[in-house]
Scaffold this motif. Structure first.
Motif, short mmCIF file in Angstrom:
data_model
loop_
_atom_site.label_atom_id
_atom_site.label_comp_id
_atom_site.label_asym_id
_atom_site.label_seq_id
_atom_site.Cartn_x
_atom_site.Cartn_y
_atom_site.Cartn_z
N LEU A 88 53.09 31.12 33.45
CA LEU A 88 52.39 30.97 34.72
C LEU A 88 50.97 30.43 34.55
CD1 LEU A 88 53.43 34.32 36.45
CD2 LEU A 88 54.43 32.04 36.81
N THR A 89 50.56 29.62 35.52
CA THR A 89 49.15 29.24 35.63
C THR A 89 48.44 30.08 36.68
OG1 THR A 89 49.66 27.53 37.26
CG2 THR A 89 49.62 26.87 34.93
N ALA A 90 49.21 30.71 37.60
CA ALA A 90 48.62 31.57 38.63
C ALA A 90 49.55 32.75 38.88
CB ALA A 90 48.39 30.79 39.92
N ARG A 139 46.64 29.20 29.31
CA ARG A 139 47.33 28.58 30.43
C ARG A 139 46.90 29.15 31.79
NH1 ARG A 139 52.54 26.15 30.88
NH2 ARG A 139 52.83 26.56 28.67
N ILE A 140 46.67 30.46 31.86
CA ILE A 140 46.43 31.12 33.14
C ILE A 140 45.11 30.64 33.75
CG2 ILE A 140 45.32 33.17 32.15
CD1 ILE A 140 47.80 33.18 35.08
N GLU A 141 45.17 30.19 35.01
CA GLU A 141 44.00 29.67 35.71
C GLU A 141 43.51 30.59 36.82
OE1 GLU A 141 45.04 25.83 37.15
OE2 GLU A 141 45.57 25.04 35.17
N SER A 142 44.44 31.35 37.42
CA SER A 142 44.07 32.24 38.52
C SER A 142 44.86 33.53 38.38
CB SER A 142 44.39 31.57 39.87
OG SER A 142 44.10 32.46 40.94
N LEU A 143 44.14 34.67 38.44
CA LEU A 143 44.77 35.98 38.29
C LEU A 143 44.23 36.91 39.37
CD1 LEU A 143 46.64 37.90 36.74
CD2 LEU A 143 44.69 38.46 35.28
N THR A 144 45.12 37.40 40.22
CA THR A 144 44.76 38.36 41.26
C THR A 144 45.54 39.65 41.03
OG1 THR A 144 44.27 36.66 42.91
CG2 THR A 144 44.81 38.85 43.73
N LEU A 145 44.81 40.75 40.84
CA LEU A 145 45.40 42.09 40.69
C LEU A 145 44.73 42.95 41.75
CD1 LEU A 145 45.18 42.31 36.79
CD2 LEU A 145 47.16 41.59 38.17
N HIS A 146 45.24 42.88 42.97
CA HIS A 146 44.57 43.40 44.16
C HIS A 146 45.30 44.62 44.69
CE1 HIS A 146 44.45 42.79 48.81
NE2 HIS A 146 43.60 43.74 48.46
N GLY A 147 44.59 45.75 44.77
CA GLY A 147 45.18 46.94 45.36
C GLY A 147 46.32 47.49 44.56
N ALA A 172 41.19 28.93 30.42
CA ALA A 172 41.40 28.18 31.67
C ALA A 172 41.17 29.02 32.93
CB ALA A 172 42.82 27.62 31.69
N LEU A 173 40.88 30.31 32.78
CA LEU A 173 40.82 31.21 33.94
C LEU A 173 39.60 30.89 34.81
CD1 LEU A 173 42.33 33.61 35.20
CD2 LEU A 173 40.70 35.11 34.05
N ARG A 174 39.85 30.40 36.03
CA ARG A 174 38.79 30.05 36.96
C ARG A 174 38.58 31.11 38.02
NH1 ARG A 174 40.36 26.55 40.00
NH2 ARG A 174 42.52 26.22 39.30
N ASN A 175 39.65 31.84 38.40
CA ASN A 175 39.57 32.85 39.45
C ASN A 175 40.10 34.18 38.92
OD1 ASN A 175 39.53 33.99 42.26
ND2 ASN A 175 41.73 34.03 41.89
N LEU A 176 39.27 35.24 39.03
CA LEU A 176 39.68 36.59 38.65
C LEU A 176 39.38 37.52 39.81
CD1 LEU A 176 40.76 38.62 36.60
CD2 LEU A 176 38.43 38.83 35.68
N ASP A 177 40.43 38.09 40.38
CA ASP A 177 40.32 38.94 41.57
C ASP A 177 40.87 40.32 41.24
OD1 ASP A 177 40.56 40.21 44.02
OD2 ASP A 177 41.28 38.43 45.08
N LEU A 178 39.97 41.31 41.17
CA LEU A 178 40.35 42.69 40.85
C LEU A 178 39.92 43.64 41.97
CD1 LEU A 178 39.27 42.67 37.10
CD2 LEU A 178 41.61 42.70 37.96
N ARG A 179 39.91 43.17 43.19
CA ARG A 179 39.39 43.97 44.30
C ARG A 179 40.32 45.13 44.65
NH1 ARG A 179 41.81 40.69 49.03
NH2 ARG A 179 42.69 39.06 47.73
N ARG A 238 35.06 32.02 40.04
CA ARG A 238 35.12 32.98 41.14
C ARG A 238 35.52 34.35 40.60
NH1 ARG A 238 38.62 35.54 44.57
NH2 ARG A 238 37.91 35.79 46.72
N LEU A 239 34.74 35.38 40.98
CA LEU A 239 35.01 36.75 40.55
C LEU A 239 34.91 37.67 41.76
CD1 LEU A 239 35.37 38.90 38.27
CD2 LEU A 239 32.87 39.01 38.18
N ASP A 240 35.92 38.54 41.93
CA ASP A 240 35.92 39.52 43.02
C ASP A 240 36.17 40.90 42.43
OD1 ASP A 240 36.16 40.99 45.34
OD2 ASP A 240 37.28 39.44 46.41
N LEU A 241 35.14 41.75 42.49
CA LEU A 241 35.24 43.14 42.03
C LEU A 241 35.04 44.10 43.20
CD1 LEU A 241 33.18 42.91 38.71
CD2 LEU A 241 35.67 43.01 38.94
N SER A 242 35.24 43.64 44.41
CA SER A 242 34.97 44.44 45.60
C SER A 242 35.87 45.65 45.69
CB SER A 242 35.16 43.59 46.87
OG SER A 242 34.29 42.50 46.91
N GLY A 243 35.37 46.67 46.41
CA GLY A 243 36.23 47.73 46.87
C GLY A 243 36.91 47.29 48.15
#
Length: 671
Positions: free
Chosen positions: A308-310, A334-342, A359-366, A389-394
């Motif tokens: 996967l790339t995303a 390879r991975i460019e975008s990773l979202t682990l949300h909720g 290659a990781l451009r977007n990391l979303d751990l909100r 882009r980084l998202d560490l929000s609650g």
């Protein structure tokens, strides 16, 4: 006076966005829309995605009133739903030949029928979206499926994979099996998707969003050899519901039927070309429900993750153990975008990131439960050289009158770790909403990377420090307990913002805002739930010469609110003030019940508005939905009652309590 032609060139040179498109069209209107400048705009917009060239609700409302805003010929996308309490959902306009994308929104069976009847006149339409269709819409969906003009579409969504199917049954969609469709993307129920694949009518399909309701559907879909051509897949398993929920923090409920269906699908599906995968669960009161560790283990066991790339996993009752296995299975080059949300993750998952992700451009751990330790590990002990882009929000929790934030407790130490991080070199977008940060972190945060967008909303940031630097485009300070003194401190910074969100703060005067050097260039200003004095509003109207959208709505529980019978100052109706405005939102709303109580102008005043009234104001007032307008004088008793319900009472203590609760839950999850 703003140079309209220069503004157009500035917009075209910047990043594409829906807001930037509106700014370009406004500048075109100021210049008088000469033919040669329209051609220049058309040429400059060629490389912009069509979804950025979207007409906002206010433009569609104006069209419903009988006039088109400047730049209408440049529009390529329409979305009918306003998303605003007490504003009318608009009828589908007459066919617009230039439009390529049409989003009808939810519960839009009547609009689906109208589109089907007029599809031949939407000559350039290629993308059609809707969701939450019910059995009552079966006839409209059947007509669309049978329409020969459907063959022109390249993308069709009749579902959203996040829907939980608790209260309705979607209608079937079955185009004739002897017809060829050009679809490259389809969003459908699994049986309908199986029909498309087995009939061979979608040979060009490369992307799918599918909702699976039974293990039998999962097996039938997995058996379709045509899945091998998919490059992108979003899937929601909705095979069961055990009904349990918690008022305390909780991971949520694993649905065994979803686990079984997920395992059956990924163990048997041929997905050799898949590069982007999204799996979505559903929300409970607190926590989530959907597939759990067994289902996710099956995804890993399939060998798919490393290709996967995303990857996006959303709103699932997971915890660390299965997700760490996913992180380990990623191809770091390879991975460019990773979202682990909720997913109820802790620092254990953060520590599962090791080495270099080139290659990781977007990391979303909100909406997880990382602490400062996990945030620091990601900032300093991992290499993320491409991160933008980084998202560490609650979880902000919505309106602070009725909701309560769930904190991801990284605090100041976790946030400022990114100011000194080698991973922030290319960082342009940072989201830290509801993370327990304080004003002490702000100066360092504002020196992070090359920030264009910073979201620190739903944090306790009163006593805002004087700083020299702000992000380049967007600053979100919603519900930060800011007051007029904080606004004065904020206005000491030199910057060039496009969008500023000050909703749900305690701002009463706009004088400091009006004097700020940022304001003449602002395109969007959110002062929702602020009661600004008339002098400040008047000065703001003269200063905000580029403003496109202004939100002055108030919730019915606001303590110091503008009374329903209190007239707004003339600046709101005067087209000479806020001269660029294409959307305005006024009046009193009830965000709990989703109701509108007033329009900002009592009926008697609305009747007196003359022909010189700002057109965008007339359009707003013409498209409101109020069962009964509430005109009540402000009384001491009413103020006392609202004071008891004001979210600001005990706000600091509530957020401290929420952070302590999150830290305790994180410790419990780690064991």
């Amino acid at each position: 006076m703003i140079d309209a032609v220069g503004e157009i060139e500035r917009v075209l040179a910047g990043p594409p966005s829906q807001l930037a498109f509106r700014a370009l069209c406004a500048a075109l209107g100021r210049a008088g829309s000469p033919a040669e400048l329209v051609v220049r705009c058309e040429q400059g917009l060629t490389e912009w995605p069509d979804e950025t060239r979207e007409a906002p609700w206010s433009w569609l409302a104006a069209l419903d009133d009988g006039y088109a805003v400047p730049g209408w010929s440049l529009v390529r996308s329409l979305a009918l739903k306003s998303g605003r309490i007490g504003t009318a959902d608009l009828p589908l306009p007459d066919p617009q030949p230039q439009v390529t994308r049409l989003d009808l929104g939810y519960f839009a069976g009547d609009q689906v029928a109208t589109v089907s009847d007029t599809l031949s006149s939407w000559s350039n339409l290629r993308v059609l979206k809707t969701e939450l269709l019910t059995e009552r819409d079966a006839e409209a969906v059947a007509a669309l499926a049978a329409n020969p003009e459907l063959a022109r579409l390249e993308s069709l969504d009749l579902i959203d994979v996040s829907e939980d199917l608790s209260h309705f049954t979607p209608p079937p969609f079955r185009p004739p099996a002897d017809r060829q469709l050009r679809l490259r993307h389809a969003g459908l129920q699994a049986p309908d998707f199986v029909h498309l694949l087995r009939s061979g009518i979608v040979p060009d399909l490369r992307s799918a969003a599918v909702r699976i309701e039974t293990i039998e559907e999962a097996r039938e879909l997995a058996a379709c050899s045509q899945l091998a051509q998919l490059e992108k897949l979003s899937v929601g398993f909705r095979c069961g519901r055990n009904g349990k929920h918690s008022w305390d923090l909780a991971i949520g409920n694993v649905i065994p039927e979803d686990d079984a269906a997920c395992a059956a699908f990924f163990a048997n599906a041929e997905l050799k070309d898949l590069r982007e995968l999204t799996i979505v669960g559903a929300s409970l009161v607190r926590g989530f429900h959907g597939l759990g560790a067994e289902g996710l283990d099956a995804v890993v066991a399939s060998g798919l993750v490393s290709r996967l790339t995303a990857l996006s996993l959303n709103l699932l009752p997971m915890g660390d153990t299965p997700v760490v296995q996913v992180v380990e299975a990623l191809d770091r080059e390879r991975i460019e975008s990773l979202t682990l949300h909720g997913l109820a993750l802790t620092d254990v998952t953060a520590e599962g990131f090791t080495g270099t992700y080139s290659a990781l451009r977007n990391l979303d751990l909100r909406h997880n439960f990382l602490t400062e330790s996990g945030a620091q590990h990601l900032a300093h002990d991992v290499d993320l050289p491409a991160l933008e882009r980084l998202d560490l929000s609650g979880d902000p929790g919505g309106s602070p009158y009725y909701g309560r934030s769930e904190i991801q407790p990284i605090g100041d130490a976790g946030a400022v770790a990114w100011a000194s991080s080698h991973n922030a070199v290319n960082l342009t977008e940072l989201h830290l909403a509801a993370t327990g940060i304080t004003p002490a972190a702000i100066p360092e945060l504002l020196n992070t990377g090359q920030l264009e967008i910073l979201n620190v909303s739903y944090n306790q940031l009163s006593a805002w420090p004087v700083v020299e630097r702000l992000p380049g485009r967007c600053l979100d300070l919603e519900a930060c307990n800011l007051n007029d003194d904080d606004l004065t401190a904020l206005a000491a910074a030199e910057a060039q913002l496009d969008s500023l969100n000050l909703a749900y703060n305690s701002i009463g005067s706009a004088k400091a805002l009006a004097a700020w050097s940022v304001v003449p260039g602002l395109w969007e200003l959110n002062l929702h739930d602020s009661h600004l004095d008339d002098d400040g509003l008047t000065e703001l109207g003269a200063a905000a010469t580029s403003l496109l959208e202004l939100d002055l709505e108030q919730d019915c529980w606001k303590l110091d609110q503008r009374a329903s019978d209190e007239p707004l100052p003339p600046v709101i109706a005067d087209p000479a003030a806020f001269p660029n405005l294409d959307a305005i939102f006024l009046g009193e709303i009830d965000e709990y019940h989703g109701a509108r109580y007033s329009a900002g102008y009592p009926p008697s005043v609305r009747e007196q508005l003359g022909p010189d009234t700002r057109p965008v104001l007339r359009t707003f007032l013409n498209h409101l939905e109020m069962e009964e307008e509430v005109i009540e004088p402000d009384t001491l008793e009413g103020r006392a009652f609202r004071a008891e319900h004001d979210f600001r009472r005990g706000l600091a203590g509530n957020r401290i309590e929420a952070e302590a609760e999150a830290r305790a839950f994180a410790r419990e999850l780690r064991g």
